[in-house]
Design an enzyme around this catalytic site. Structure first.
Site, PDB file in Angstrom:
ATOM      1  N   PRO A 102       5.432  19.669   2.377  1.00  0.00           N
ATOM      2  CA  PRO A 102       6.635  19.118   1.735  1.00  0.00           C
ATOM      3  C   PRO A 102       6.468  17.618   1.546  1.00  0.00           C
ATOM      4  CG  PRO A 102       7.043  19.513   4.061  1.00  0.00           C
ATOM      5  CD  PRO A 102       5.644  19.982   3.796  1.00  0.00           C
ATOM      6  N   CYS A 120       6.735  12.678   9.637  1.00  0.00           N
ATOM      7  CA  CYS A 120       7.594  11.509   9.844  1.00  0.00           C
ATOM      8  C   CYS A 120       8.752  11.544   8.858  1.00  0.00           C
ATOM      9  CB  CYS A 120       6.817  10.202   9.699  1.00  0.00           C
ATOM     10  SG  CYS A 120       6.245   9.891   8.008  1.00  0.00           S
ATOM     11  N   ASP A 134       3.624  13.482   4.039  1.00  0.00           N
ATOM     12  CA  ASP A 134       4.066  14.787   4.509  1.00  0.00           C
ATOM     13  C   ASP A 134       5.335  14.567   5.342  1.00  0.00           C
ATOM     14  OD1 ASP A 134       4.474  17.223   5.779  1.00  0.00           O
ATOM     15  OD2 ASP A 134       2.347  17.571   6.179  1.00  0.00           O
ATOM     16  N   HIS A 135       6.448  15.081   4.844  1.00  0.00           N
ATOM     17  CA  HIS A 135       7.729  14.831   5.507  1.00  0.00           C
ATOM     18  C   HIS A 135       7.813  15.511   6.871  1.00  0.00           C
ATOM     19  CE1 HIS A 135      11.619  13.110   5.589  1.00  0.00           C
ATOM     20  NE2 HIS A 135      11.880  13.169   4.295  1.00  0.00           N
ATOM     21  N   ARG A 136       6.862  16.384   7.177  1.00  0.00           N
ATOM     22  CA  ARG A 136       6.867  17.021   8.491  1.00  0.00           C
ATOM     23  C   ARG A 136       6.402  16.087   9.587  1.00  0.00           C
ATOM     24  NH1 ARG A 136       3.080  22.060   7.192  1.00  0.00           N
ATOM     25  NH2 ARG A 136       1.918  20.294   6.323  1.00  0.00           N
TER      26      ARG A 136
END
Length: 473
Positions: free
Chosen positions: A269, A447, A443-445
């Site tokens: 994501p 941070c 990658d929003h996972r």
């Protein structure tokens, strides 16, 4: 008891890095040739690089397993070598061939590195028939026999493959085009290029792959369908009569790029943020460094790499990857910096391992050498994997911004646009400054926006005021 001279079957070696197959690009030898230990016998293309494969055996070639363009799995026969007369003893029939792992020849088959034995015969190239014209299309080629004098490498000399006389795509006779590589002939056929119209740029006028690619789209070399009746007048929205679709197989590097980018989009994501920065100070810093030591110049890319390393030291969350199976985030202890490089074979991302240990000058030298090797196709597969963060200078294409796809399984990528003159407010006054756009895709996972924004702001501040780097070096 019947005896035969024992032959040695060389299997396609383990290419490492999870590679399980390779496509044959061009045979360097033909059936009947005499080869020495460590001589390059075939050029193959893996999912990561084009490499020469050295043979660990010496003797006479009795069989080539696979034709140009064919994909061979690792561990399958590649070439069969028989000892020269009197070079080896006999053994009972039925034990004539044995696996390469059991009789390792010179002992260490590593693609791109030879097999461990140097000497005068190391990777010796044979120039015997490379520039000979192709035989006429109706000239028979004895199946299973040695290469005939005058046959061009990789064209008519295919007897060892047991395929009989190959069909010729170009005209026969003394005026036939000089084509050595079967992949060149295949490309010409796929793209409708008439080889007889090309002037080869290779040694002795040999037509190379680049010649065919350069000829694509030229009206004189395109295959066209001649209508029986006058063609209708051109109509908006309709392709001109006779134009043909270009079919490009999704293989080799292109296939790996497609698979990796598709996986990245499916699993990660990603979010992209960007900022415009005044790079005038960065350019001035580079000019001062190079004026002091002109023999060891530092590039803008090297300075940006140094700034990225400073940012990753402050924000290590971005120097990481997500282990989906283990449901965990792994932050890397070292920064293995990937540098996106456009090559003739596609987009490659060579890696500078433990880049944080290099000085700025060492970064500049390593970046120059690595990108040059990537474009030349000489990097081993191990140098193209294992990155933890990527720097992408897409400004070389004349664009300002981009929303790039993360190089899976990394967690972030910094993109740099072109540096151009723009109006900029300095101390309340309008001035013309050197401005570029920086973008961070993350990658929003791993941070949230605070970390990503903090990293990008740190990079931007260092670009505008390079003296800030001193506090972190």
């Amino acid at each position: 008891m019947t005896t035969v001279a024992r032959t040695q079957v060389f299997l396609l070696p383990d290419l490492g890095e999870g590679l399980s197959e390779a496509e044959i690009v061009e045979w360097r030898v033909a059936v009947g040739d005499v080869v020495t230990v460590d001589q390059s016998v075939v050029e193959v293309e893996t999912a990561k690089a084009v490499v020469d494969v050295p043979c660990p055996y010496a003797g006479r070639v009795v069989a080539l397993h696979g034709a140009a363009g064919e994909v061979r799995p690792v561990g399958q026969p590649l070439i069969t070598i028989a000892p020269l007369d009197g070079a080896a003893g006999d053994e009972p029939a039925g034990h004539a061939t044995y696996r390469e792992e059991e009789r390792a020849g010179s002992g260490n088959v590593l693609i791109g590195y030879g097999t461990g034995h140097g000497g005068a015969g190391r990777r010796r190239r044979r120039s015997r028939l490379a520039l000979a014209p192709e035989p006429a299309a109706d000239a028979p080629t004895p199946a299973g026999g040695p290469a005939q004098p005058g046959a061009a490498i990789g064209t008519g000399a295919t007897a060892g493959r047991g395929t009989g006389s190959p069909a010729q795509d170009g005209p026969a006779g003394p005026t036939a085009p000089l084509v050595i590589s079967p992949i060149v002939r295949r490309l010409a056929k796929e793209h409708g290029v008439d080889l007889s119209t090309l002037r080869g740029t290779g040694p002795g006028g040999v037509i190379r792959r680049a010649d065919v690619e350069a000829a694509q789209g030229a009206p004189a070399t395109r295959l066209a369908t001649v209508p029986d009746e006058p063609a209708p007048a051109p109509h908006v929205g309709l392709a001109p009569a006779g134009d043909r679709d270009v079919v490009i197989p999704l293989t080799g590097i292109r296939k790996v790029i497609a698979d990796k980018l598709s996986r990245s989009r499916r699993e990660i994501p990603e979010v992209t943020i960007w900022v415009d920065v005044d790079a005038t100070g960065l350019l001035a810093t580079r000019a001062a460094i190079n004026a002091a030591s002109p023999d060891a110049p530092v590039s803008i890319l090297a300075l940006l790499a140094r700034i990225c390393l400073s940012g990753l030291r402050r924000y290590p969350q971005l120097n990481a990857h997500v282990d989906t199976e283990g449901q965990r985030i792994i932050q890397s202890s070292g920064v293995h910096l990937g540098i996106a490089a456009q090559t003739d074979r596609g987009l490659l991302v060579p890696v500078l391992r433990d880049a944080q240990r290099l000085t700025t000058r060492e970064l500049a030298a390593e970046l120059a050498a690595t990108t040059a090797a990537a474009r030349a196709g000489t990097l081993p597969p191990a140098r193209l994997t294992g990155g933890t963060f990527t720097l992408n200078n897409y400004g070389v294409f004349g664009v300002d911004g981009s929303t790039p796809i993360i190089n899976h399984p990394e967690a972030a990528l910094l993109g740099v646009g072109r540096i151009v003159d723009k109006p900029w407010v300095v101390d309340g006054q309008l001035a013309v400054r050197k401005v570029t756009q920086l973008s961070l895709t993350f990658d929003h996972r791993v941070c949230d926006g605070g970390v990503a924004g903090g990293f990008l702001r740190h990079v931007a501040d260092c670009v505008e005021q390079p003296a800030l780097l001193v506090a972190n070096v």
